[in-house]
Design an enzyme around this catalytic site. Structure first.
Site, PDB file in Angstrom:
ATOM      1  N   GLU A  15       0.808  -1.226   0.000  1.00 21.65           N
ATOM      2  CA  GLU A  15       0.000   0.000   0.000  1.00 21.65           C
ATOM      3  C   GLU A  15       0.841   1.276   0.000  1.00 21.65           C
ATOM      4  O   GLU A  15       0.776   2.094   0.927  1.00 21.65           O
ATOM      5  CB  GLU A  15      -0.959  -0.004   1.188  1.00 21.65           C
ATOM      6  CG  GLU A  15      -2.004  -1.083   1.081  1.00 21.65           C
ATOM      7  CD  GLU A  15      -3.085  -0.978   2.159  1.00 21.65           C
ATOM      8  OE1 GLU A  15      -2.983  -0.110   3.034  1.00 21.65           O
ATOM      9  OE2 GLU A  15      -4.021  -1.776   2.102  1.00 21.65           O
TER      10      GLU A  15
ATOM     11  N   GLU B 265      -5.119  -8.642   0.870  1.00 18.77           N
ATOM     12  CA  GLU B 265      -5.807  -8.261   2.109  1.00 18.77           C
ATOM     13  C   GLU B 265      -7.281  -8.027   1.832  1.00 18.77           C
ATOM     14  O   GLU B 265      -7.647  -7.457   0.800  1.00 18.77           O
ATOM     15  CB  GLU B 265      -5.249  -6.961   2.721  1.00 18.77           C
ATOM     16  CG  GLU B 265      -3.925  -7.097   3.396  1.00 18.77           C
ATOM     17  CD  GLU B 265      -3.456  -5.803   4.054  1.00 18.77           C
ATOM     18  OE1 GLU B 265      -4.292  -5.012   4.537  1.00 18.77           O
ATOM     19  OE2 GLU B 265      -2.235  -5.588   4.064  1.00 18.77           O
TER      20      GLU B 265
HETATM   21  C1  BG6 Z   1      -4.034  -1.981   5.422  1.00 18.23           C
HETATM   22  C2  BG6 Z   1      -2.687  -2.376   5.912  1.00 18.23           C
HETATM   23  O1  BG6 Z   1      -3.990  -0.612   5.272  1.00 18.23           O
HETATM   24  O2  BG6 Z   1      -5.145  -2.196   6.209  1.00 18.23           O
HETATM   25  C3  BG6 Z   1      -2.690  -3.148   7.209  1.00 18.23           C
HETATM   26  O3  BG6 Z   1      -1.939  -3.015   4.939  1.00 18.23           O
HETATM   27  C4  BG6 Z   1      -3.754  -2.591   8.110  1.00 18.23           C
HETATM   28  O4  BG6 Z   1      -1.404  -3.120   7.757  1.00 18.23           O
HETATM   29  C5  BG6 Z   1      -5.095  -2.842   7.462  1.00 18.23           C
HETATM   30  O5  BG6 Z   1      -3.737  -3.075   9.415  1.00 18.23           O
HETATM   31  C6  BG6 Z   1      -6.255  -2.374   8.285  1.00 18.23           C
HETATM   32  O6  BG6 Z   1      -6.095  -1.045   8.630  1.00 18.23           O
HETATM   33  P1  BG6 Z   1      -6.377  -0.555  10.100  1.00 18.23           P
HETATM   34  O7  BG6 Z   1      -6.102   0.894  10.094  1.00 18.23           O
HETATM   35  O8  BG6 Z   1      -7.798  -0.851  10.365  1.00 18.23           O
HETATM   36  O9  BG6 Z   1      -5.462  -1.337  10.979  1.00 18.23           O
END
Ligand code: BG6
Length: 468
Positions: free
Chosen positions: A167, A381
């Site tokens: 990201e 993800e």
């Molecule tokens: C993505 C990242 O932005 O989303 C992760 O790659 C991150 O590292 C995930 O934890 C969820 O975001 P957040 O802010 O809810 O932890």
């Protein structure tokens, strides 16, 4: 939906990132990263939470891998902490750091789990920030390549799937524009310049991987959200096109075609936000060809034309900065001011943290990316952050997460059925972990971790209903 709708060797997996789970922040030879320093020197994380202990995966990885095997994961995506491998980011190599990841990889393989290695998930060695100014310096391009070379040479015999940067869109905007991640800078011009250096590092790493490991597969993981127009008014449709260029194509065109979208580039020049692109940069960017696009999907966005503001539309709140959609601010010099304004989508539910839930947007994202770039997609993800609580029997009945994942997998299967090539799907996340700015209460895992923002407690692992 059933298994046969997915390709035979589909990589069903889950993901994590080093700083969010490992702990052991000073274990063995590890040097500090910019996240170690940022959490100590600022009060920008919830309750001052940090990754010093995290889920203590550094010491408990065997237990975690056993749980992955019990869940029958086929893949596990994790990141390597650069300052564990090279405490100052350059020159000296830590054999203890290397052996931690080597053992993790061996453990995964012994359980039939394919390792997917992210080279950079935001934790730059602090020494490189101090000495060179971090990603604002072109000196980091060969240094990143040196670090990648070590990993390719040491692990390339066992690792086929590599992710370059996680990201880039998120960590550059939060780190260099909104000053809410390290290096804690609020300067758009510097953000765009650093972003270009990271593009060069990304291309260099991809080329190096192809040179050293011809049968490996490598690509960046991008935080993608399709942007829709608020109405069918042509001005809103145009704003959505521009927002997609600004939020998505700005990175994906560079990764896949080696060039920036022209309209955005011109706008940056007009706003004096442009940066140096040499002829050699151009050649380098065009020479790198990722094998897949890593897609991190949480949600998309909705926009209308900047001039179409009306009181019936709820504007995005800037206090709740959304990393997936740079919100337009009142700064007349911001590019968004000329392109679009972000608004709420009245048709979507939201998570406990106000993130829109949009499974159909996932299918749209998959199809648009594939149609545009014709590269396989690896979903690296996707998941739901929620407040999970233990019931009186010490169970976590996270039906809301099961529903969220089910809805997204249905859309994934529809995209596959329509011809999109998808390599795998890694849910975020395997265990609960540190949510960078939100502490330990925003839980994503299939496995509950007994800890909170104030104490590491027992760190006991408890599989949730979604695990089963
Ligand atoms: C993505 C990242 O932005 O989303 C992760 O790659 C991150 O590292 C995930 O934890 C969820 O975001 P957040 O802010 O809810 O932890």
């Amino acid at each position: 939906m059933n298994r046969s709708q997915f390709p035979e060797h589909f990589l069903w997996g889950a993901a994590s990132a080093a700083y969010q789970i490992e702990g052991g922040y000073q274990a063995d030879d590890k040097g500090p990263s910019i996240w170690d320093t940022f959490t100590q020197q600022t009060d920008k994380t919830k309750h001052h939470t940090n990754g010093q202990v995290a889920t203590d995966h550094y010491h408990r990885y065997k237990e975690d891998v056993n749980l992955m095997a019990e869940m029958r994961l086929k893949a596990y995506r994790f990141s390597i902490s650069w300052s564990r491998i090279m405490p100052t980011g350059e020159k000296n190599i830590s054999e203890s750091g290397l052996s931690f990841y080597s053992d993790l990889i061996d453990n995964l393989l012994a359980h039939g789990i394919t390792p997917v290695v992210t080279l950079y998930h935001w934790d730059l060695p602090q020494a490189l920030q101090d000495k060179y100014g971090g990603w604002e310096s072109r000196a980091l391009v060969p240094l990143f390549a040196d670090y990648c070379r070590i990993l390719f040479e040491r692990f390339g015999d066992r690792v086929t799937y590599w992710v370059t940067f996680n990201e880039q869109n998120v960590f550059t905007s939060l780190g260099y524009r909104w000053a809410s991640h390290p290096p804690n800078i609020a300067d758009e011009k510097r953000m765009f310049a650093a972003n270009h250096v990271i593009n060069l590092a990304n291309a260099t790493a991809i080329n190096l991987c192809h040179e050293l490991l011809p049968s490996a597969l490598i690509g960046p993981s991008f935080g993608y959200g399709e942007v829709a127009p608020f109405s069918s008014q042509p001005e809103d449709v145009l704003a959505a096109k521009d927002a997609n260029q600004f939020n998505n194509d700005w990175w994906l065109d560079v990764y896949c075609r080696g060039q920036y979208p022209v309209k955005i580039l011109h706008l940056l020049q007009n706003l004096n936000l442009d940066f140096e692109i040499s002829a050699a940069d151009d050649v380098l960017l065009k020479s790198a060809h990722p094998n897949f696009i890593g897609l991190n999907y949480y949600h998309g966005g909705t926009v209308r034309a900047p001039s179409q503001a009306q009181s019936d539309v709820v504007e995005k709140q800037l206090t709740n900065i959304d990393p997936y959609l740079m919100a337009a601010d009142n700064n007349q010099k911001s590019p968004e001011h000329y392109l679009f304004q972000s608004v709420e989508n009245p048709y979507l539910d939201k998570t406990d943290w106000g993130w829109e839930i949009d499974p159909i947007g996932f299918q749209i994202a998959l199809r648009n990316i594939y149609d545009k770039y014709q590269l396989p997609i690896f979903v690296t993800e996707n998941g739901l952050g929620a407040f999970d609580t233990l019931d009186s029997h010490q169970n976590i009945n996270d039906d809301y997460r099961i529903q969220y994942l089910n809805q997204h997998l249905l859309e994934l299967s529809a995209a596959i059925a329509s011809g999109v090539e998808v390599i795998g799907y890694c849910a975020w996340s395997f265990t609960d972990l540190l949510s960078w700015l939100n502490g330990y209460d925003k839980r994503y895992g299939f496995v509950y971790i007994d800890r909170d923002d104030f104490s590491a407690k027992t760190l006991t692992r408890i599989p949730k209903k979604s695990f089963y």
